[in-house]
Each structure stands twice: as C-alpha cells, then as structure tokens.
Design a protein around this motif. Structure first.
Motif, PDB file in Angstrom:
ATOM      1  N   TYR A  81      44.366   2.829   9.147  1.00  0.00           N
ATOM      2  CA  TYR A  81      45.655   2.814   9.816  1.00  0.00           C
ATOM      3  C   TYR A  81      45.597   2.000  11.091  1.00  0.00           C
ATOM      4  CZ  TYR A  81      46.535   6.812   6.775  1.00  0.00           C
ATOM      5  OH  TYR A  81      46.672   7.636   5.684  1.00  0.00           O
ATOM      6  N   LEU A  82      46.716   1.437  11.440  1.00  0.00           N
ATOM      7  CA  LEU A  82      46.869   0.774  12.715  1.00  0.00           C
ATOM      8  C   LEU A  82      48.114   1.340  13.374  1.00  0.00           C
ATOM      9  CD1 LEU A  82      45.686  -1.449  14.564  1.00  0.00           C
ATOM     10  CD2 LEU A  82      47.390  -3.001  13.582  1.00  0.00           C
ATOM     11  N   GLU A  83      47.897   2.207  14.355  1.00  0.00           N
ATOM     12  CA  GLU A  83      48.998   2.786  15.106  1.00  0.00           C
ATOM     13  C   GLU A  83      49.353   1.827  16.236  1.00  0.00           C
ATOM     14  OE1 GLU A  83      50.583   5.648  14.583  1.00  0.00           O
ATOM     15  OE2 GLU A  83      49.295   6.831  13.262  1.00  0.00           O
ATOM     16  N   MET A  84      50.585   1.388  16.248  1.00  0.00           N
ATOM     17  CA  MET A  84      51.042   0.427  17.232  1.00  0.00           C
ATOM     18  C   MET A  84      52.120   1.064  18.096  1.00  0.00           C
ATOM     19  SD  MET A  84      51.250  -2.998  14.849  1.00  0.00           S
ATOM     20  CE  MET A  84      52.627  -2.336  13.915  1.00  0.00           C
ATOM     21  N   SER A  85      51.953   0.965  19.391  1.00  0.00           N
ATOM     22  CA  SER A  85      52.922   1.505  20.319  1.00  0.00           C
ATOM     23  C   SER A  85      53.231   0.470  21.390  1.00  0.00           C
ATOM     24  CB  SER A  85      52.414   2.804  20.953  1.00  0.00           C
ATOM     25  OG  SER A  85      51.238   2.577  21.719  1.00  0.00           O
ATOM     26  N   ASN A  86      54.312   0.731  22.125  1.00  0.00           N
ATOM     27  CA  ASN A  86      54.762  -0.200  23.153  1.00  0.00           C
ATOM     28  C   ASN A  86      54.795  -1.626  22.615  1.00  0.00           C
ATOM     29  OD1 ASN A  86      55.655  -1.024  25.691  1.00  0.00           O
ATOM     30  ND2 ASN A  86      53.572  -1.278  26.494  1.00  0.00           N
ATOM     31  N   LEU A  87      55.408  -1.768  21.474  1.00  0.00           N
ATOM     32  CA  LEU A  87      55.432  -3.065  20.802  1.00  0.00           C
ATOM     33  C   LEU A  87      56.231  -4.091  21.596  1.00  0.00           C
ATOM     34  CD1 LEU A  87      55.783  -1.792  17.177  1.00  0.00           C
ATOM     35  CD2 LEU A  87      53.970  -3.309  17.992  1.00  0.00           C
ATOM     36  N   LYS A  88      55.758  -5.309  21.544  1.00  0.00           N
ATOM     37  CA  LYS A  88      56.366  -6.419  22.246  1.00  0.00           C
ATOM     38  C   LYS A  88      56.804  -7.479  21.242  1.00  0.00           C
ATOM     39  CE  LYS A  88      53.095  -5.732  26.055  1.00  0.00           C
ATOM     40  NZ  LYS A  88      52.043  -6.363  26.888  1.00  0.00           N
ATOM     41  N   PRO A  89      57.775  -8.303  21.612  1.00  0.00           N
ATOM     42  CA  PRO A  89      58.201  -9.373  20.706  1.00  0.00           C
ATOM     43  C   PRO A  89      57.043 -10.255  20.249  1.00  0.00           C
ATOM     44  CG  PRO A  89      59.793  -9.138  22.451  1.00  0.00           C
ATOM     45  CD  PRO A  89      58.636  -8.242  22.805  1.00  0.00           C
ATOM     46  N   GLU A  90      56.073 -10.473  21.108  1.00  0.00           N
ATOM     47  CA  GLU A  90      54.934 -11.302  20.753  1.00  0.00           C
ATOM     48  C   GLU A  90      54.010 -10.651  19.728  1.00  0.00           C
ATOM     49  OE1 GLU A  90      54.276 -10.189  25.198  1.00  0.00           O
ATOM     50  OE2 GLU A  90      55.957 -10.505  23.825  1.00  0.00           O
ATOM     51  N   ASP A  91      54.243  -9.379  19.415  1.00  0.00           N
ATOM     52  CA  ASP A  91      53.496  -8.717  18.353  1.00  0.00           C
ATOM     53  C   ASP A  91      54.054  -9.059  16.977  1.00  0.00           C
ATOM     54  OD1 ASP A  91      51.683  -7.310  20.057  1.00  0.00           O
ATOM     55  OD2 ASP A  91      53.263  -5.841  20.469  1.00  0.00           O
ATOM     56  N   THR A  92      55.195  -9.712  16.946  1.00  0.00           N
ATOM     57  CA  THR A  92      55.807 -10.085  15.682  1.00  0.00           C
ATOM     58  C   THR A  92      54.881 -11.004  14.900  1.00  0.00           C
ATOM     59  OG1 THR A  92      58.057  -9.861  16.538  1.00  0.00           O
ATOM     60  CG2 THR A  92      57.746 -11.276  14.618  1.00  0.00           C
ATOM     61  N   ALA A  93      54.566 -10.610  13.684  1.00  0.00           N
ATOM     62  CA  ALA A  93      53.646 -11.381  12.858  1.00  0.00           C
ATOM     63  C   ALA A  93      53.498 -10.713  11.500  1.00  0.00           C
ATOM     64  CB  ALA A  93      52.272 -11.488  13.529  1.00  0.00           C
ATOM     65  N   MET A  94      52.885 -11.433  10.594  1.00  0.00           N
ATOM     66  CA  MET A  94      52.434 -10.836   9.356  1.00  0.00           C
ATOM     67  C   MET A  94      51.076 -10.218   9.636  1.00  0.00           C
ATOM     68  SD  MET A  94      53.341 -10.378   6.138  1.00  0.00           S
ATOM     69  CE  MET A  94      54.420 -11.724   5.640  1.00  0.00           C
ATOM     70  N   TYR A  95      50.937  -8.948   9.331  1.00  0.00           N
ATOM     71  CA  TYR A  95      49.691  -8.241   9.574  1.00  0.00           C
ATOM     72  C   TYR A  95      48.920  -8.078   8.273  1.00  0.00           C
ATOM     73  CZ  TYR A  95      50.948  -7.142  14.367  1.00  0.00           C
ATOM     74  OH  TYR A  95      51.260  -7.224  15.703  1.00  0.00           O
ATOM     75  N   TYR A  96      47.653  -8.454   8.319  1.00  0.00           N
ATOM     76  CA  TYR A  96      46.799  -8.416   7.149  1.00  0.00           C
ATOM     77  C   TYR A  96      45.633  -7.472   7.359  1.00  0.00           C
ATOM     78  CZ  TYR A  96      49.196 -12.757   5.891  1.00  0.00           C
ATOM     79  OH  TYR A  96      50.140 -13.706   5.587  1.00  0.00           O
ATOM     80  N   CYS A  97      45.330  -6.722   6.345  1.00  0.00           N
ATOM     81  CA  CYS A  97      44.153  -5.881   6.325  1.00  0.00           C
ATOM     82  C   CYS A  97      43.049  -6.611   5.572  1.00  0.00           C
ATOM     83  CB  CYS A  97      44.474  -4.552   5.647  1.00  0.00           C
ATOM     84  SG  CYS A  97      43.093  -3.395   5.562  1.00  0.00           S
ATOM     85  N   SER A  98      41.839  -6.502   6.059  1.00  0.00           N
ATOM     86  CA  SER A  98      40.709  -7.166   5.435  1.00  0.00           C
ATOM     87  C   SER A  98      39.509  -6.229   5.407  1.00  0.00           C
ATOM     88  CB  SER A  98      40.367  -8.448   6.200  1.00  0.00           C
ATOM     89  OG  SER A  98      39.301  -9.140   5.592  1.00  0.00           O
ATOM     90  N   LEU A  99      38.681  -6.403   4.404  1.00  0.00           N
ATOM     91  CA  LEU A  99      37.531  -5.528   4.212  1.00  0.00           C
ATOM     92  C   LEU A  99      36.289  -6.372   3.958  1.00  0.00           C
ATOM     93  CD1 LEU A  99      36.886  -2.386   3.794  1.00  0.00           C
ATOM     94  CD2 LEU A  99      36.910  -2.940   1.354  1.00  0.00           C
TER      95      LEU A  99
END
Length: 119
Positions: A81-99
């Motif tokens: 999991y990735l808990e994200m808080s206090n999000l900012k416009p610059e956090d806008t992106a496609m988020y990818y999980c990798s193993l």
C-alpha cells in the motif's frame, strides 16, 4: 511469474488523501522481495517514490514525498500500500508498482493507476 495490479487512483483535491494498493500474485511468498512505487507525469522523467522490504517492512522514501506518504505491506494478502496524504498538484502522475527480488533479477511492473490532484 509475478503479476502486479495497482488500484486506488483517482481524482482528489489538494490536501486530500488517497490509498493506492498493489496486489501481487504468482509467488508463494514475498519475504525475499522488494516493492517499489514509481510515478511518471507527462514530459517528466520517471521518479522513485518509495520502497518497502517485505521481510521486515523497512522502507525508503523520496524526499519529495517524505512525511506525506507511507508505504506498507500486508503479508496476509500479498498487497503493498501507499498511503498518500496532504496531496499536492505536483503529485499528479501515473503511479506504478514494481517488484524485484532482494538478490536482483527481473523487475516486474504493474500497469499503473492514475492519481490526479486538482481543484
């Protein structure tokens, strides 16, 4: 063969919170693996976000998200999991999980989940 599926992305307002999930299948155990979150916005180079070691839950964060994002894993359901808080416009992106295995080798990728932070 490991398979990763991200979920939880969406549209949130600045200052809001969101939790991303990365479900891993195809492996009997993840204790020798590392899960990374990356993100990529248009015309921006792919950026490392956070990683977690499955065996002991040790984590590492990019400076840009430190203090705002928290990575975790649930051994019971093989989900990171990735808990994200206090999000900012610059956090806008496609988020990818990798193993990747702790000892190296092939890196597995999910298809990504889109996070949009906007009013």
């Amino acid at each position: 063969q490991a398979q990763l599926v991200e979920s939880g992305g969406g549209l949130v307002q600045p200052g809001g919170s969101l939790r991303l999930s990365c479900a891993v299948s195809g492996l009997a155990t993840l204790r020798s693996y590392i899960t990374d979150w990356f993100r990529q916005a248009p015309e921006v180079e792919r950026e490392f976000v956070a990683k977690i070691y499955w065996n002991n839950a040790s984590s590492v964060y990019a400076d840009s998200v430190k203090g705002r994002f928290t990575i975790s894993r649930d051994n019971a359901d093989n989900t990171a999991y990735l808990e994200m808080s206090n999000l900012k416009p610059e956090d806008t992106a496609m988020y990818y999980c990798s193993l990747i295995h702790k000892g190296g080798g092939a890196r597995y990728w999910g298809k990504g989940t889109l996070v949009t932070v906007s009013s």
